[in-house]
Design an enzyme around this catalytic site. Structure first.
Site, short mmCIF file in Angstrom:
data_model
loop_
_atom_site.label_atom_id
_atom_site.label_comp_id
_atom_site.label_asym_id
_atom_site.label_seq_id
_atom_site.Cartn_x
_atom_site.Cartn_y
_atom_site.Cartn_z
N ALA A 11 41.12 59.59 133.84
CA ALA A 11 41.89 59.95 132.65
C ALA A 11 43.31 59.40 132.74
CB ALA A 11 41.92 61.47 132.48
N ARG A 17 45.35 52.36 121.52
CA ARG A 17 44.83 52.24 120.15
C ARG A 17 44.79 53.57 119.39
NH1 ARG A 17 39.41 49.27 121.30
NH2 ARG A 17 39.92 49.88 123.44
N GLU A 159 30.27 43.02 132.69
CA GLU A 159 31.10 43.40 131.55
C GLU A 159 30.92 42.40 130.42
OE1 GLU A 159 33.37 46.38 131.32
OE2 GLU A 159 31.63 46.64 132.60
N LYS A 355 49.71 91.39 108.78
CA LYS A 355 50.18 90.94 110.09
C LYS A 355 50.41 92.18 110.94
CE LYS A 355 53.95 90.63 111.74
NZ LYS A 355 55.41 90.63 111.86
C1 UD1 Z 1 34.01 50.81 130.89
C2 UD1 Z 1 33.02 50.12 131.81
C3 UD1 Z 1 31.89 49.54 130.97
C4 UD1 Z 1 31.24 50.63 130.16
C5 UD1 Z 1 32.27 51.35 129.30
C6 UD1 Z 1 31.66 52.52 128.64
C7 UD1 Z 1 34.20 49.27 133.76
C8 UD1 Z 1 34.78 48.09 134.40
N1 UD1 Z 1 33.68 49.08 132.54
O1 UD1 Z 1 34.63 49.82 130.10
O2 UD1 Z 1 30.93 48.94 131.80
O3 UD1 Z 1 30.21 50.10 129.34
O4 UD1 Z 1 33.36 51.81 130.12
O5 UD1 Z 1 32.59 53.11 127.76
O6 UD1 Z 1 34.19 50.35 134.34
N2 UD1 Z 1 40.74 54.32 133.57
C9 UD1 Z 1 41.60 54.81 134.52
N3 UD1 Z 1 42.27 53.94 135.31
C10 UD1 Z 1 42.10 52.61 135.22
C11 UD1 Z 1 41.22 52.11 134.26
C12 UD1 Z 1 40.54 52.99 133.45
O7 UD1 Z 1 41.78 56.03 134.63
O8 UD1 Z 1 42.74 51.89 135.99
C13 UD1 Z 1 40.03 55.26 132.69
C14 UD1 Z 1 40.43 55.08 131.25
O9 UD1 Z 1 41.52 55.94 130.94
C15 UD1 Z 1 39.17 55.47 130.51
C16 UD1 Z 1 38.05 55.07 131.45
O10 UD1 Z 1 38.65 54.96 132.73
O11 UD1 Z 1 39.09 56.86 130.30
C17 UD1 Z 1 37.37 53.78 131.06
O12 UD1 Z 1 38.28 52.71 131.15
P1 UD1 Z 1 38.28 51.53 130.09
O13 UD1 Z 1 39.32 50.57 130.48
O14 UD1 Z 1 38.32 52.08 128.72
O15 UD1 Z 1 36.86 50.87 130.36
P2 UD1 Z 1 36.02 50.05 129.33
O16 UD1 Z 1 36.63 48.73 129.14
O17 UD1 Z 1 35.77 50.86 128.13
#
Ligand code: UD1
Ligand code: CA
Length: 479
Positions: A11, A17, A159, A355
C-alpha cells in the site's frame, strides 16, 4: 514445513491517477477503505502477522490502520521501486517470518476471503514454493500474463509492457496475490533484477526464479475475475463500488431481505439487515447500521450508524447514530441527529428534527418540531410547530417532558425547563417555568377584540364588504 502464516499488504503507492490528496488505499467503498477491505479478507487465513507496506502519505495510512486494524504492523518504503522491492522491505523488517506468506495489494478490495483461503490451502497442500492467484479475463490490457507450458504448468509471469505478441494474446492474468514459502521468497527476492521495461523490481519474477531454482510453483484460478480488479482512478472506484453493491445485495436478498430496487440500494459491507426487512428504492445504509426483521426502510432514506427495531418504519428520512425502537415510525422527511433514541411505537413525523433526544414509548411528534437535548415521557403528544429552545447562545440545556403530557401547537419550551406528567401546554405558549403535573400552562397574551375595527379603519375593502355580508347588512352585493 512451518504452519505459520503471515500477510504482507502492499500500500505504498500514492495512486496519482486518483487525483487526490488522500492516498489511494484510503478511498472508501461501501463502509471500508480499500485497504480496510483487504485487511478484513486476509483474516480468513488467520495470519500471525499482518504487515502493511506504506510509503506515500504514510502518516495518513498509519493513522487509519491504527483505527481499523491495530494488530497490523507497518513498514516504510521510501521509494516505490516495484512490488518485489516492497515485499523485500517487509521481509527484511521481519527476518523471522516462517511458513506461508500471503502477498496482496491494498488497492484490490474485491478479493473474497474464501478465495484467499483457497489459494493458501492449495499452496500448502501441494507443498508449492510459490502459488499465484490468477483470473481469466476478457480484456487483459495492462496486466501481467501467466505463461504456461503445453501441459499447463505455470512457467512465469510477463508484464504487459514486456510481452511479445503471443504472450499478449494470453487472457490468464496475475491478480497480484501470491502465497509463498517464506524461505524461498527471501532467497528469490535477493535475485530480482530491474531488467524490464519499467526498470522496477517485479515480485512476479519470483515465479520463474523459484521454478528455475527447482521449487514447485503453481496457480489457483479464481472463478469470478472481478475479484482481482484493482483501483487506479475514480471511474474504477465507482465500478468496484457497483460490483460490491451487487454482491452485498444479492447476499442479503438470498438471506430473506426484500429490495424493490437493488440498483439504487447501497448497503455498506458493515451493515446488518435481518430477514423480512423491506427496502424501497433510494436507500443507503451505512457504517454500524443494523435493521431488525419486519422493518420497512425508504424510499430515499439514509441511515448511518443507526439501529432500527423490528417492524419500525422509516420513510424518506436521514438519521445518524439514532436508535429507532420496535414499531416506531419515522418520516417522511425527518432528520434524526446523533443520540436520538426513540422507544417502541413512538413517532417522529414530517419535518421533525431531533438530537440527543429520548422519546418515550408511544410518544408522538407528528409534524414540524425541533426536539434537542430532551426527554419525552411515554405517550406524550408534541403538537405541530413545537420547539425546544435548548441553546442559550453559550450552553445547551435539558428539557424534560412528562409521561402523557400534551404540548399545544407552536409552543416554545425554553430550556432548562420541565413539563410534568399529564400536564398541558396551551398552543402558542412560551414556557420558561416548570409546569406541574396535571396543570394547564397558558403563556401567551390574552385575545382581545376591537369591535368593528375593519369598518372604521378599512372601509370599502374586500374585508369590510365580507364582514358586512356576514352581518347581513343590506346593500352589499354578493359580487
Ligand atoms: C501488478 C502486477 C501485474 C498484475 C497487476 C494486477 C507486478 C510487477 N505487476 O501490476 O502482474 O497483473 O498488478 O493488478 O507486480 N506497490 C508498492 N510499492 C511499490 C510498487 C507497488 O507498495 O514499489 C503497491 C501499489 O501501491 C499497488 C500494488 O503494489 O497497491 C500494485 O502496484 P502497481 O504498480 O499498481 O502494479 P501494476 O502495474 O498494476
Ligand atoms: Ca495497479
Amino acid at each position: 514445513m512451518s504452519s505459520e502464516r503471515s500477510a504482507i499488504i502492499l500500500a505504498a503507492g500514492l495512486g496519482t491517477r486518483m487525483k487526490s490528496t488522500k492516498p489511494k488505499v484510503l478511498h472508501e467503498v461501501l463502509g471500508r477503505t480499500l485497504v480496510g477491505h483487504v485487511l478484513r479478507s486476509v483474516r480468513a487465513i488467520r495470519p500471525e502477522r499482518r504487515i502493511v507496506v506504506v510509503g506515500a502519505a504514510a502518516d495518513q495510512v498509519r493513522a487509519h490502520l491504527a483505527e481499523v486494524a491495530p494488530e497490523a504492523d507497518t513498514v516504510f518504503q521510501d521509494k516505490q521501486l516495484g512490488t518485489g522491492h516492497a515485499v523485500r522491505i517487509a521481509m527484511d523488517a521481519n527476518p523471522d517470518l516462517k511458513g506461508t506468506v500471503l502477498v496482496a495489494f491494498g488497492d484490490a478490495p474485491l478479493l473474497r476471503a474464501a478465495s484467499i483461503a483457497e489459494l493458501v490451502e492449495v499452496h500448502e497442500k501441494k507443498g508449492n514454493a510459490v502459488t499465484v492467484l490468477t483470473a481469466v479475463v476478457d480484456d487483459p490490457t495492462g496486466l501481467g500474463r501467466i505463461v504456461r507450458d503445453n501441459e499447463g504448468n505455470v512457467l512465469r509471469n510477463v508484464e504487459h509492457r514486456d510481452a511479445d505478441l503471443t504472450e499478449l494474446a494470453i487472457r490468464e492474468i496475475n491478480s497480484g496475490t501470491f502465497a509463498c514459502d517464506a524461505d524461498v521468497l527471501r532467497e528469490q527476492l535477493d535475485r530480482l533484477s530491474t531488467a524490464n521495461d519499467q526498470g522496477e523490481y517485479y515480485l512476479t519474477d519470483i515465479i520463474e526464479l523459484a521454478r528455475e531454482a527447482g521449487h514447485t510453483v503453481g496457480a489457483v484460478v479464481v472463478d469470478d475475475p472481478t475479484e482481482t480488479l484493482g483501483c487506479n482512478d475514480r471511474a474504477q472506484l465507482a465500478e468496484l463500488r457497483r460490483i460490491l453493491q451487487g454482491r452485498i445485495n444479492t447476499e442479503l436478498m438470498k438471506s430473506g431481505v426484500t429490495m424493490d430496487d437493488p440498483a439504487t440500494t447501497w448497503i455498506d459491507a458493515t451493515v446488518k439487515v435481518a430477514p423480512d426487512v423491506l427496502i424501497h428504492p433510494g436507500v443507503q445504509l451505512k457504517g454500524a447500521t443494523a435493521v431488525d426483521s419486519g422493518a420497512e426502510i425508504g424510499p430515499d432514506t439514509t441511515l448511518t450508524d443507526t439501529i432500527v427495531g423490528a417492524g419500525a418504519e422509516v420513510v424518506r428520512s436521514h438519521a445518524t447514530q439514532a436508535h429507532i425502537g420496535e414499531g416506531a415510525h419515522v418520516g417522511p422527511f425527518a432528520h434524526l441527529r446523533p443520540a436520538s433514541k426513540l422507544a417502541e411505537r413512538s413517532k417522529i413525523g414530517a419535518f421533525v428534527e431531533t438530537k440527543n433526544l429520548e422519546m418515550g414509548a408511544g410518544a408522538k411528534a407528528a409534524h414540524l418540531a425541533y426536539l434537542g437535548d430532551a426527554t419525552v415521557g411515554a405517550d406524550a403528544n408534541i403538537g405541530c410547530g413545537v420547539i425546544v429552545a435548548n441553546y442559550d447562545g453559550v450552553k445547551k440545556h435539558h428539557t424534560e417532558i412528562g409521561e402523557g403530557a400534551f404540548l399545544g401547537c407552536d409552543s416554545v419550551l425554553v430550556a432548562p425547563v420541565s413539563v410534568g406528567d399529564g400536564a398541558y401546554v396551551a398552543a402558542g405558549s412560551t414556557i420558561v417555568k416548570d409546569v406541574e403535573p396535571g396543570d394547564l400552562a397558558v403563556a401567551r397574551a390574552r385575545q382581545a377584540a376591537l369591535e368593528d375595527w375593519v369598518a372604521r379603519k378599512r372601509p370599502g375593502t374586500v374585508s369590510d364588504k365580507a364582514a358586512r355580508r356576514a352581518k347581513g347588512e343590506a346593500g352589499v352585493s354578493e359580487a
